[in-house]
Scaffold this motif. Structure first.
Motif, PDB file in Angstrom:
ATOM      1  N   MET A   1     -43.748   2.682  23.556  1.00 49.15           N
ATOM      2  CA  MET A   1     -44.009   2.217  22.318  1.00 49.15           C
ATOM      3  C   MET A   1     -45.789   2.814  22.193  1.00 49.15           C
ATOM      4  O   MET A   1     -46.088   3.303  21.206  1.00 49.15           O
ATOM      5  N   LEU A   2     -46.512   2.386  23.175  1.00 48.84           N
ATOM      6  CA  LEU A   2     -47.855   2.960  23.093  1.00 48.84           C
ATOM      7  C   LEU A   2     -47.929   4.250  22.875  1.00 48.84           C
ATOM      8  O   LEU A   2     -48.853   4.668  22.280  1.00 48.84           O
ATOM      9  N   ALA A   3     -47.067   4.881  23.754  1.00 50.89           N
ATOM     10  CA  ALA A   3     -47.326   6.532  23.809  1.00 50.89           C
ATOM     11  C   ALA A   3     -46.981   7.130  22.366  1.00 50.89           C
ATOM     12  O   ALA A   3     -47.694   8.102  22.053  1.00 50.89           O
ATOM     13  N   ARG A   4     -45.967   6.450  21.535  1.00 55.57           N
ATOM     14  CA  ARG A   4     -45.790   7.045  20.178  1.00 55.57           C
ATOM     15  C   ARG A   4     -47.080   6.663  19.371  1.00 55.57           C
ATOM     16  O   ARG A   4     -47.483   7.584  18.443  1.00 55.57           O
ATOM     17  N   ILE A   5     -48.031   5.725  19.591  1.00 52.62           N
ATOM     18  CA  ILE A   5     -49.053   5.611  18.899  1.00 52.62           C
ATOM     19  C   ILE A   5     -50.193   6.425  19.141  1.00 52.62           C
ATOM     20  O   ILE A   5     -50.876   7.094  18.284  1.00 52.62           O
ATOM     21  N   ILE A   6     -50.502   6.737  20.366  1.00 49.58           N
ATOM     22  CA  ILE A   6     -51.308   7.852  20.891  1.00 49.58           C
ATOM     23  C   ILE A   6     -50.792   9.195  20.576  1.00 49.58           C
ATOM     24  O   ILE A   6     -51.715   9.810  19.966  1.00 49.58           O
ATOM     25  N   GLU A   7     -49.713   9.478  20.441  1.00 46.75           N
ATOM     26  CA  GLU A   7     -49.116  10.771  19.989  1.00 46.75           C
ATOM     27  C   GLU A   7     -49.430  10.924  18.410  1.00 46.75           C
ATOM     28  O   GLU A   7     -49.912  11.950  17.850  1.00 46.75           O
ATOM     29  N   ALA A   8     -49.187   9.732  17.783  1.00 50.54           N
ATOM     30  CA  ALA A   8     -49.316   9.735  16.236  1.00 50.54           C
ATOM     31  C   ALA A   8     -50.990  10.104  15.841  1.00 50.54           C
ATOM     32  O   ALA A   8     -51.405  10.438  14.800  1.00 50.54           O
ATOM     33  N   ALA A   9     -51.872   9.697  16.994  1.00 46.92           N
ATOM     34  CA  ALA A   9     -53.147   9.887  16.687  1.00 46.92           C
ATOM     35  C   ALA A   9     -53.541  11.542  17.153  1.00 46.92           C
ATOM     36  O   ALA A   9     -54.684  11.843  17.241  1.00 46.92           O
ATOM     37  N   GLY A  10     -52.624  12.541  17.551  1.00 47.96           N
ATOM     38  CA  GLY A  10     -52.814  13.777  18.002  1.00 47.96           C
ATOM     39  C   GLY A  10     -53.209  13.887  19.338  1.00 47.96           C
ATOM     40  O   GLY A  10     -53.306  15.067  19.715  1.00 47.96           O
ATOM     41  N   ILE A  11     -52.668  12.875  20.380  1.00 44.17           N
ATOM     42  CA  ILE A  11     -53.278  13.002  21.712  1.00 44.17           C
ATOM     43  C   ILE A  11     -51.771  13.053  22.534  1.00 44.17           C
ATOM     44  O   ILE A  11     -50.893  12.207  22.332  1.00 44.17           O
ATOM     45  N   PRO A  12     -51.383  14.213  22.993  1.00 44.97           N
ATOM     46  CA  PRO A  12     -50.234  14.402  23.734  1.00 44.97           C
ATOM     47  C   PRO A  12     -50.107  13.183  24.934  1.00 44.97           C
ATOM     48  O   PRO A  12     -51.115  13.309  25.749  1.00 44.97           O
ATOM     49  N   THR A  13     -48.757  12.971  25.294  1.00 48.13           N
ATOM     50  CA  THR A  13     -48.523  11.896  26.129  1.00 48.13           C
ATOM     51  C   THR A  13     -47.483  12.309  27.335  1.00 48.13           C
ATOM     52  O   THR A  13     -46.535  12.932  26.648  1.00 48.13           O
ATOM     53  N   VAL A  14     -47.264  11.964  28.088  1.00 48.25           N
ATOM     54  CA  VAL A  14     -46.442  12.007  29.273  1.00 48.25           C
ATOM     55  C   VAL A  14     -46.031  10.439  29.656  1.00 48.25           C
ATOM     56  O   VAL A  14     -46.842   9.796  30.250  1.00 48.25           O
ATOM     57  N   THR A  15     -44.796   9.802  29.667  1.00 46.53           N
ATOM     58  CA  THR A  15     -44.457   8.743  30.376  1.00 46.53           C
ATOM     59  C   THR A  15     -43.853   8.826  31.608  1.00 46.53           C
ATOM     60  O   THR A  15     -42.794   9.757  31.734  1.00 46.53           O
ATOM     61  N   VAL A  16     -44.508   8.516  32.583  1.00 44.03           N
ATOM     62  CA  VAL A  16     -43.841   8.511  34.005  1.00 44.03           C
ATOM     63  C   VAL A  16     -43.079   7.313  34.307  1.00 44.03           C
ATOM     64  O   VAL A  16     -43.697   6.055  34.142  1.00 44.03           O
ATOM     65  N   THR A  17     -41.790   7.173  34.345  1.00 45.63           N
ATOM     66  CA  THR A  17     -41.193   6.068  34.390  1.00 45.63           C
ATOM     67  C   THR A  17     -39.816   6.129  35.223  1.00 45.63           C
ATOM     68  O   THR A  17     -39.295   7.147  35.568  1.00 45.63           O
ATOM     69  N   MET A  18     -39.440   4.825  35.936  1.00 46.94           N
ATOM     70  CA  MET A  18     -38.592   4.703  36.793  1.00 46.94           C
ATOM     71  C   MET A  18     -37.046   4.317  36.096  1.00 46.94           C
ATOM     72  O   MET A  18     -36.133   4.396  36.462  1.00 46.94           O
ATOM     73  N   MET A  19     -37.401   4.237  34.580  1.00 44.94           N
ATOM     74  CA  MET A  19     -36.451   3.850  33.749  1.00 44.94           C
ATOM     75  C   MET A  19     -36.263   4.949  32.590  1.00 44.94           C
ATOM     76  O   MET A  19     -36.411   4.603  31.467  1.00 44.94           O
ATOM     77  N   PRO A  20     -35.817   6.049  32.841  1.00 51.45           N
ATOM     78  CA  PRO A  20     -36.148   7.323  31.902  1.00 51.45           C
ATOM     79  C   PRO A  20     -34.964   6.859  30.697  1.00 51.45           C
ATOM     80  O   PRO A  20     -35.234   7.026  29.311  1.00 51.45           O
ATOM     81  N   ILE A  21     -33.744   6.079  30.866  1.00 54.94           N
ATOM     82  CA  ILE A  21     -32.844   5.769  30.012  1.00 54.94           C
ATOM     83  C   ILE A  21     -33.578   5.030  28.928  1.00 54.94           C
ATOM     84  O   ILE A  21     -33.279   5.072  27.512  1.00 54.94           O
ATOM     85  N   MET A  22     -34.309   3.988  29.302  1.00 54.23           N
ATOM     86  CA  MET A  22     -34.950   2.977  28.367  1.00 54.23           C
ATOM     87  C   MET A  22     -35.945   3.814  27.631  1.00 54.23           C
ATOM     88  O   MET A  22     -36.127   3.640  26.317  1.00 54.23           O
ATOM     89  N   SER A  23     -36.815   4.912  28.191  1.00 49.39           N
ATOM     90  CA  SER A  23     -37.507   5.481  27.383  1.00 49.39           C
ATOM     91  C   SER A  23     -37.118   6.362  26.457  1.00 49.39           C
ATOM     92  O   SER A  23     -37.541   6.574  25.206  1.00 49.39           O
TER      93      SER A  23
END
Length: 117
Positions: A1-23
């Motif tokens: 969720m936070l990644a979407r907010i950061i992306e909306a501000a124009g900053i690219p993000t990568v989520t590193v996760t043990m639960m990629p299905i949830m992401s």
């Protein structure tokens, strides 16, 4: 969720996760799925080479997927007994996200069973 907010501000993000299905479900930015024990999203403590490889994969994903939505599942193997790493990290009580995930899994299993009956 936070990644979407950061992306909306124009900053690219990568989520590193043990639960990629949830992401995937929550439409995070670019997703790097790792099969590491929880609490070790970039690799084993003190294993700088493993951490570097994980970071490099995240950076490569950032370059390869210029827009949110890309996913890469890292095939890195956990060094040693992953069950021990899971046990040593586990808190006494499940976190709210784990409880929620467990309930979602139960609901999906129940729905799948009803469909197959």
């Amino acid at each position: 969720m936070l990644a979407r907010i950061i992306e909306a501000a124009g900053i690219p993000t990568v989520t590193v996760t043990m639960m990629p299905i949830m992401s995937d479900k929550y439409r995070s930015s670019r997703i790097l799925g790792v099969e590491y024990p929880f609490g070790h999203s970039f690799g084993a403590a003190g294993d700088h080479e493993m951490q570097r490889r994980t970071l490099w994969a995240a950076l490569q994903l950032l370059v390869a997927a210029p827009r949110p939505g890309g996913r890469l599942d890292l095939s890195e193997q956990w060094p040693g007994d992953a069950r021990e790493a899971y046990k040593s990290w586990q808190p006494d009580e499940p976190s709210p996200i784990v409880l929620h995930s467990m309930e979602m899994i139960r609901q999906a299993q129940a729905a799948a069973k009803q469909t197959s009956d």
